[in-house]
Motif scaffolding. Structure first.
Motif, PDB file in Angstrom:
ATOM      1  N   SER A 265       0.848  -1.199   0.000  1.00 44.82           N
ATOM      2  CA  SER A 265       0.000   0.000   0.000  1.00 44.82           C
ATOM      3  C   SER A 265       0.875   1.238   0.000  1.00 44.82           C
ATOM      4  CB  SER A 265      -0.875   0.019   1.259  1.00 44.82           C
ATOM      5  OG  SER A 265      -1.844  -0.975   1.134  1.00 44.82           O
ATOM      6  N   GLU A 266       0.626   2.105  -0.968  1.00 44.44           N
ATOM      7  CA  GLU A 266       1.464   3.287  -1.110  1.00 44.44           C
ATOM      8  C   GLU A 266       0.681   4.377  -1.837  1.00 44.44           C
ATOM      9  OE1 GLU A 266       3.781   4.770  -0.050  1.00 44.44           O
ATOM     10  OE2 GLU A 266       5.380   5.367  -1.396  1.00 44.44           O
ATOM     11  N   HIS A 267       0.949   5.594  -1.455  1.00 45.03           N
ATOM     12  CA  HIS A 267       0.247   6.732  -2.037  1.00 45.03           C
ATOM     13  C   HIS A 267       1.153   7.476  -3.009  1.00 45.03           C
ATOM     14  CE1 HIS A 267      -3.256   9.300  -1.946  1.00 45.03           C
ATOM     15  NE2 HIS A 267      -2.427  10.322  -2.070  1.00 45.03           N
TER      16      HIS A 267
ATOM     17  N   LEU B  33      11.655   7.758 -16.070  1.00 46.28           N
ATOM     18  CA  LEU B  33      10.427   7.072 -16.482  1.00 46.28           C
ATOM     19  C   LEU B  33      10.238   5.853 -15.594  1.00 46.28           C
ATOM     20  CD1 LEU B  33      11.113   7.241 -20.317  1.00 46.28           C
ATOM     21  CD2 LEU B  33       9.664   8.774 -18.953  1.00 46.28           C
ATOM     22  N   ASN B  34       9.080   5.767 -14.993  1.00 48.42           N
ATOM     23  CA  ASN B  34       8.841   4.672 -14.057  1.00 48.42           C
ATOM     24  C   ASN B  34       8.322   3.441 -14.804  1.00 48.42           C
ATOM     25  OD1 ASN B  34       7.468   2.898 -12.180  1.00 48.42           O
ATOM     26  ND2 ASN B  34       7.808   4.464 -10.636  1.00 48.42           N
ATOM     27  N   PHE B  35       9.270   2.530 -15.104  1.00 49.91           N
ATOM     28  CA  PHE B  35       8.907   1.241 -15.685  1.00 49.91           C
ATOM     29  C   PHE B  35       9.151   0.153 -14.643  1.00 49.91           C
ATOM     30  CE2 PHE B  35      10.465   3.444 -19.669  1.00 49.91           C
ATOM     31  CZ  PHE B  35       9.197   3.665 -20.183  1.00 49.91           C
TER      32      PHE B  35
ATOM     33  N   GLY C 242      22.632   3.563  -9.420  1.00 50.31           N
ATOM     34  CA  GLY C 242      22.553   2.269  -8.735  1.00 50.31           C
ATOM     35  C   GLY C 242      21.827   2.423  -7.412  1.00 50.31           C
ATOM     36  N   LEU C 243      20.735   1.704  -7.279  1.00 51.21           N
ATOM     37  CA  LEU C 243      19.953   1.729  -6.027  1.00 51.21           C
ATOM     38  C   LEU C 243      19.773   0.289  -5.536  1.00 51.21           C
ATOM     39  CD1 LEU C 243      17.795   3.463  -8.299  1.00 51.21           C
ATOM     40  CD2 LEU C 243      17.346   4.469  -6.088  1.00 51.21           C
ATOM     41  N   GLY C 244      19.526   0.154  -4.240  1.00 51.04           N
ATOM     42  CA  GLY C 244      19.202  -1.156  -3.703  1.00 51.04           C
ATOM     43  C   GLY C 244      20.088  -1.530  -2.541  1.00 51.04           C
TER      44      GLY C 244
HETATM   45  C1  LIG Z   1       8.001   2.768   0.328  1.00 53.06           C
HETATM   46  C2  LIG Z   1       8.706   2.864  -0.981  1.00 53.06           C
HETATM   47  C3  LIG Z   1       8.140   3.613  -2.010  1.00 53.06           C
HETATM   48  C4  LIG Z   1       8.783   3.686  -3.248  1.00 53.06           C
HETATM   49  N1  LIG Z   1       8.249   4.446  -4.242  1.00 53.06           N
HETATM   50  C5  LIG Z   1       8.870   4.547  -5.431  1.00 53.06           C
HETATM   51  C6  LIG Z   1       8.360   5.377  -6.448  1.00 53.06           C
HETATM   52  O1  LIG Z   1       7.361   6.077  -6.275  1.00 53.06           O
HETATM   53  N2  LIG Z   1       8.998   5.426  -7.641  1.00 53.06           N
HETATM   54  C7  LIG Z   1      10.149   4.669  -7.870  1.00 53.06           C
HETATM   55  O2  LIG Z   1      10.700   4.718  -8.965  1.00 53.06           O
HETATM   56  N3  LIG Z   1      10.678   3.905  -6.893  1.00 53.06           N
HETATM   57  C8  LIG Z   1      10.066   3.831  -5.701  1.00 53.06           C
HETATM   58  N4  LIG Z   1      10.615   3.067  -4.705  1.00 53.06           N
HETATM   59  C9  LIG Z   1      11.869   2.318  -4.974  1.00 53.06           C
HETATM   60  C10 LIG Z   1      13.101   3.039  -4.433  1.00 53.06           C
HETATM   61  O3  LIG Z   1      13.297   4.283  -5.067  1.00 53.06           O
HETATM   62  C11 LIG Z   1      14.361   2.170  -4.619  1.00 53.06           C
HETATM   63  O4  LIG Z   1      14.558   1.966  -6.004  1.00 53.06           O
HETATM   64  C12 LIG Z   1      14.277   0.813  -3.935  1.00 53.06           C
HETATM   65  O5  LIG Z   1      13.598   0.892  -2.720  1.00 53.06           O
HETATM   66  C13 LIG Z   1      15.655   0.195  -3.693  1.00 53.06           C
HETATM   67  O6  LIG Z   1      16.504   1.058  -2.966  1.00 53.06           O
HETATM   68  P1  LIG Z   1      16.635   1.039  -1.349  1.00 53.06           P
HETATM   69  O7  LIG Z   1      17.028  -0.340  -0.942  1.00 53.06           O
HETATM   70  O8  LIG Z   1      17.662   2.086  -1.050  1.00 53.06           O
HETATM   71  O9  LIG Z   1      15.305   1.401  -0.824  1.00 53.06           O
HETATM   72  C14 LIG Z   1       9.996   2.997  -3.453  1.00 53.06           C
HETATM   73  C15 LIG Z   1      10.555   2.278  -2.401  1.00 53.06           C
HETATM   74  C16 LIG Z   1       9.939   2.217  -1.170  1.00 53.06           C
HETATM   75  C17 LIG Z   1      10.583   1.427  -0.063  1.00 53.06           C
END
Ligand SMILES: Cc1cc2nc3c(=O)[nH]c(=O)nc-3n(C[C@H](O)[C@H](O)[C@H](O)COP(=O)(O)O)c2cc1C
Length: 406
Positions: A78-80, A135-137, A272-274
């Motif tokens: 669940s997310e807004h 772009l959010n894919f 790079g994220l994650g």
């Molecule tokens: C609660 C939450 C909401 C997220 N919302 C988005 C989003 O709106 N758009 C998006 O591209 N990634 C979204 N992400 C993904 C993060 O930007 C990131 O790519 C992912 O969580 C991995 O990185 P992290 O381990 O540092 O969180 C969201 C992640 C979390 C945890």
């Protein structure tokens, strides 16, 4: 917390000047103007604002999150999200109230105007002052979640990871959006499909300046085997497959970045994220191919103030190793990630330090090993039967076993 010179570690990526390579990843810490201002004050190089959707998000509940610290992952469904007008307002206001933080507009179009709808969003965000489009894919919580539980129906809106698993769709969308804006376009892609490198290649060969990876991975949320109907989340009934992030994700995310870098070559940028929590994680991410480092979960749990310590750690590392810059660390690990047939195993066997061994017998229980027995209440290795696998070194609670090459 106020910005200090300590956070300066400038990088030029995709024609953009970042004061350091750290981006607040799109998510809950990138939703409000106050967050944008605070991130700039602390010194973040960039922020990708929370996903903005047009038309209004077709699934948009209140946020419900869980952080399982004992298992090192964060999970939610669940997310807004932001509606178009909110996203535009945030970027417009943010641009006026901040100076040099690089603002990415993380966007998705899910209406029936197709590419024209995407282009319209990108153009308006550029007009509002965004420095780059992302772009959010990747979002797995909307149509992709419906597909995963077998609930998708023809005619329903499609977005996020449902598109990002298809190189052809990603390539087409990138091409049309790149052609109508002057700012760099990044594609944030999903690890949920086949080879993430193929999707990345489709994006950059159609003009994307860079790739953002990784988003979340989906999994079943933890549940109670005695009450399988009971939700993991507070203030939420029922669950769905959840988005997992945080430290648990790191090795998978690094693999994705590595695969993307191999696929797209040295030029295009990678965010790079994650699972990045600290300076070591950040350096690792660069070493497998990232130019910029995105952090989301850690900013949720500990705030923007984590940045100066991370940058201090990186600067110390750069000095200690006589490296020139953060950018120079990029790709360092890549030549060492071989295919399985490129590995060379060395002959050898385990040896026991009899002083340290307490004779607990844990190593005798290893299911794939026939080489260990107890002799005079101490572990004894029959060298000729030892496979050399080294599991015993990790099982031993006293660190009494080591490997010896011959
Ligand atoms: C609660 C939450 C909401 C997220 N919302 C988005 C989003 O709106 N758009 C998006 O591209 N990634 C979204 N992400 C993904 C993060 O930007 C990131 O790519 C992912 O969580 C991995 O990185 P992290 O381990 O540092 O969180 C969201 C992640 C979390 C945890």
């Amino acid at each position: 917390m106020k910005k200090s010179k300590d956070i300066l570690m400038p990088v030029n990526v995709a024609g953009l000047k970042f004061k350091n390579p750290f981006i607040v990843g799109s998510g809950p810490t990138a939703k409000w103007i106050e967050q944008l201002i605070e991130a700039e004050e602390v010194g973040w190089g960039g922020m990708s604002i929370k996903l903005t959707m047009d038309p209004d998000p077709y699934i948009n509940p209140a946020p419900r999150y869980r952080w399982f610290k004992d298992r090192n992952f964060h999970i939610f469904t669940s997310e807004h999200r932001l509606i178009f007008a909110e996203g535009l307002r945030l970027v417009e206001k943010g641009r006026k109230k901040t100076k040099d933080i690089i603002i990415f507009a993380n966007i998705a179009y899910s209406g029936d105007r197709g590419l024209a709808g995407w282009e319209n969003m990108a153009r308006k965000f550029e007009g509002a002052g965004a420095d780059a489009i992302e772009l959010n894919f990747c979002c797995p919580n909307m149509s992709f979640s419906q597909e995963q539980v077998g609930k998708s129906k023809k005619g329903r809106p499609v977005s996020g990871a449902s598109l990002g698993t298809n190189p052809e769709i990603v390539g087409k969308a990138v091409k049309s959006i790149v052609s109508c804006v002057g700012i760099p376009v990044f594609a944030k892609i999903t690890p949920e499909g086949g080879n993430i490198g193929d999707v990345a290649k489709a994006a950059v060969s159609n003009g994307a300046a860079g790739i953002s990876s990784v988003s979340n991975r989906t999994g079943t949320p933890p549940f109670d085997i005695n009450r399988v109907d009971m939700s993991t989340y507070w203030l939420q009934e029922g669950f769905s497959l959840g988005c997992m992030s945080g430290p648990w994700l790191k090795p998978l995310a690094q693999k994705d970045v590595f695969q993307i870098r191999k696929a797209i070559g040295p030029e295009p940028a990678i965010i790079g994220l994650g699972g990045v929590q600290n300076y070591v994680d950040s350096i690792e991410m660069a070493m497998v191919g990232a130019d910029l480092i995105g952090i989301c979960t850690e900013t949720m749990l500990r705030g923007f103030g984590i940045l100066p310590k991370i940058i201090r750690g990186i600067k110390e590392y750069i000095n200690r190793t006589n490296s020139k810059s953060f950018s120079e660390l990029r790709d360092r690990m890549i030549p060492y990630l071989l295919s399985a047939d490129g590995l060379k195993t060395l002959p050898g066997h385990a040896i026991v330090d009899r002083e340290l061994c307490i004779g607990c017998g844990k190593c005798l229980k290893i299911g794939h090993c026939n080489a260990i027995e107890l002799k005079d209440k101490k572990a004894y290795i029959k060298a000729e039967q030892c496979l050399g696998c080294s599991t015993c070194t990790d099982i031993c609670p006293e660190n009494a076993i080591a490997m010896k090459s011959i």
